[in-house]
Design an enzyme around this catalytic site. Sequence first.
Site, mmCIF file in Angstrom:
data_model
loop_
_atom_site.group_PDB
_atom_site.id
_atom_site.type_symbol
_atom_site.label_atom_id
_atom_site.label_comp_id
_atom_site.label_asym_id
_atom_site.label_seq_id
_atom_site.Cartn_x
_atom_site.Cartn_y
_atom_site.Cartn_z
ATOM 1 N N CYS A 89 20.278 43.209 108.750
ATOM 2 C CA CYS A 89 20.804 43.253 109.117
ATOM 3 C C CYS A 89 21.077 44.824 109.354
ATOM 4 O O CYS A 89 20.662 45.252 107.469
ATOM 5 C CB CYS A 89 22.138 42.594 108.861
ATOM 6 S SG CYS A 89 21.887 41.297 108.487
ATOM 7 N N GLU A 151 32.548 46.880 111.206
ATOM 8 C CA GLU A 151 31.015 47.946 112.277
ATOM 9 C C GLU A 151 30.603 47.019 113.080
ATOM 10 O O GLU A 151 32.120 45.851 113.563
ATOM 11 C CB GLU A 151 29.594 47.254 111.669
ATOM 12 C CG GLU A 151 28.875 47.520 109.866
ATOM 13 C CD GLU A 151 27.551 46.676 110.200
ATOM 14 O OE1 GLU A 151 27.303 47.100 108.931
ATOM 15 O OE2 GLU A 151 27.649 45.447 109.992
#
Length: 231
Positions: A89, A151
């Site tokens: 990630c 995000e």
Amino acid sequence: MASQTGDDMEGLDPTQVELLAEQCIVVDEQDRKIGADTKKSCHLMENINKGLLHRAFSVFLFNSKNELLLQQRSDEKITFPGYWTNTCCSHPLNFEAELALDDNLGVKRAAQRKLEHELGISQDQVPLEAFQYLTRIHYKAPSDGKWGEHEIDHILFIQRDVDVKPNQNEVQSTKFVSSNELREFIDNSKVRGIKITPWFGLITQTFLYPWWKNLADIERFKDQETIHKLV
């Protein structure tokens, strides 16, 4: 540029602090670029609470036995240290190659770069054409009082047999799990004191298992238009 307050980096790992200078891609809620800012600014809750939002990706890498590679983030990480999560990630950065939108090439290039950086997986083992973009999620999650995440996260699947050589500054542990093993791992995580990253938890709860059952036909789940708001 967002506020740069909170300059006291005392107690943080020097290598991780260096990475805070990277330039993330700042976006609006439709994932359109509206600017750029440092990784530090993008992860300070002071700025997140004012709406600062950046582009990210989450890779789910499966081997030929349909097992998913998990990683445990290092204790040196600034956000969510020691947490278990999906394979990789991170963030595409604000330069031409990783800004490319056609065929989601920007996030795929960033994924290739970070798989090598975090897990030592050479780029030839994860060619760009092997990544399958599926969808995007929009989420917000505080890590502590100072740092957090906000995000638009591009979800990428890839199925390859790879050689894993973790960078210990990024990743303290890895393991491959079956879908049943992951269910048991997550279901018992609180009792066992195992921490799961918020984005991985959200993706697991909402999408992961139906996709996992259909790895051979994963492209039919591709959704280029929707951004799933999970905040």
